[in-house]
Design a protein around this motif. Structure first.
Motif, mmCIF file in Angstrom:
data_model
loop_
_atom_site.group_PDB
_atom_site.id
_atom_site.type_symbol
_atom_site.label_atom_id
_atom_site.label_comp_id
_atom_site.label_asym_id
_atom_site.label_seq_id
_atom_site.Cartn_x
_atom_site.Cartn_y
_atom_site.Cartn_z
ATOM 1 N N CYS A 50 -28.886 70.418 9.927
ATOM 2 C CA CYS A 50 -29.215 70.935 8.594
ATOM 3 C C CYS A 50 -28.035 71.666 7.969
ATOM 4 O O CYS A 50 -27.771 71.532 6.764
ATOM 5 N N GLU A 53 -25.530 69.035 6.821
ATOM 6 C CA GLU A 53 -26.013 68.375 5.596
ATOM 7 C C GLU A 53 -25.865 69.290 4.385
ATOM 8 O O GLU A 53 -25.443 68.851 3.314
ATOM 9 N N ALA A 54 -26.211 70.561 4.539
ATOM 10 C CA ALA A 54 -26.132 71.495 3.414
ATOM 11 C C ALA A 54 -24.686 71.686 2.963
ATOM 12 O O ALA A 54 -24.395 71.680 1.754
ATOM 13 N N LEU A 118 -34.176 65.624 5.711
ATOM 14 C CA LEU A 118 -33.995 66.146 7.068
ATOM 15 C C LEU A 118 -34.069 67.670 7.089
ATOM 16 O O LEU A 118 -34.689 68.260 7.987
ATOM 17 N N ILE A 119 -33.437 68.297 6.116
ATOM 18 C CA ILE A 119 -33.468 69.765 6.049
ATOM 19 C C ILE A 119 -34.913 70.249 5.912
ATOM 20 O O ILE A 119 -35.342 71.153 6.619
ATOM 21 N N ARG A 120 -35.660 69.626 5.042
ATOM 22 C CA ARG A 120 -37.057 70.043 4.842
ATOM 23 C C ARG A 120 -37.915 69.765 6.078
ATOM 24 O O ARG A 120 -38.882 70.486 6.347
ATOM 25 N N TYR A 122 -36.859 69.802 9.326
ATOM 26 C CA TYR A 122 -36.519 70.668 10.458
ATOM 27 C C TYR A 122 -36.690 72.153 10.173
ATOM 28 O O TYR A 122 -36.933 72.938 11.095
ATOM 29 N N MET A 123 -36.524 72.555 8.942
ATOM 30 C CA MET A 123 -36.553 73.979 8.624
ATOM 31 C C MET A 123 -37.974 74.439 8.281
ATOM 32 O O MET A 123 -38.765 73.679 7.726
ATOM 33 N N ALA A 126 -36.997 75.688 3.022
ATOM 34 C CA ALA A 126 -35.725 75.305 2.404
ATOM 35 C C ALA A 126 -35.931 75.400 0.903
ATOM 36 O O ALA A 126 -36.695 74.615 0.331
ATOM 37 N N MET A 137 -32.145 78.353 3.798
ATOM 38 C CA MET A 137 -32.913 77.649 4.820
ATOM 39 C C MET A 137 -33.306 78.643 5.905
ATOM 40 O O MET A 137 -32.496 79.487 6.294
ATOM 41 N N TYR A 139 -34.998 78.702 9.788
ATOM 42 C CA TYR A 139 -35.465 77.987 10.984
ATOM 43 C C TYR A 139 -36.199 78.993 11.861
ATOM 44 O O TYR A 139 -35.666 80.050 12.177
#
Length: 154
Positions: A50, A53-54, A118-120, A122-123, A126, A137, A139
């Motif tokens: 994440c 990606e960010a 993916l961020i949304r 796993y976190m 976000a 983000m 986690y």
């Protein structure tokens, strides 16, 4: 490094230039903080993915029309229970709600929107600021069930 005790946080604020070596070092600092709190491998994978990606999105999209040396801002706060990361670019921002759903049939061949998906996934959260140039983000450390982490799946 002395392992942090309960209630402690490891925090930092960095300016990250658009340089692969500098980006890698910034990512390693965040991952070192996770290691200090003994986050499981699945958590380290999720946060690394994440974060990468960010940062990539900030440079690729947010800084598209800015001088190449313009840094992004990275802040993190890691504790035993959670990881909070803020990635802010200096670009004009965007509307995250306008990003096409990469899982829709008509978008399966397009390359955009997958990082945000993916961020949304796993976190725990976000969220972009109103301008659309800063992503916060969070986690949450998964519950440890019999020695097996309860990691999110996508």
């Amino acid at each position: 490094m002395t392992p942090p005790s309960g209630g402690q946080h490891l925090r930092a604020a960095l300016d990250v230039p658009h340089d692969p070596g500098a980006i890698g070092k910034a990512e390693e600092r965040v991952l070192d903080a996770l290691a200090a709190f003994s986050f499981p491998k699945a958590s380290v994978f999720a946060v690394r993915l994440c974060l990468h990606e960010a940062i990539s999105n900030a440079f690729r999209h947010g800084h598209r029309n800015l001088p190449p040396h313009t840094p992004i801002s990275l802040r993190y706060d890691v504790s035993a229970e959670r990881v909070e990361i803020l990635v802010e670019d200096q670009g004009p921002g965007f509307d995250p709600g306008a990003v096409p759903d990469p899982t829709a049939d008509e978008n399966l061949e397009r390359g955009s929107g997958r990082g945000l998906l993916l961020i949304r996934a796993y976190m725990a959260s976000a969220e972009y600021n109103a301008k659309g140039n800063a992503l916060r983000m969070v986690y949450q450390r998964p519950a440890d069930v019999g020695g097996i982490s309860n990691s999110p799946s996508i």
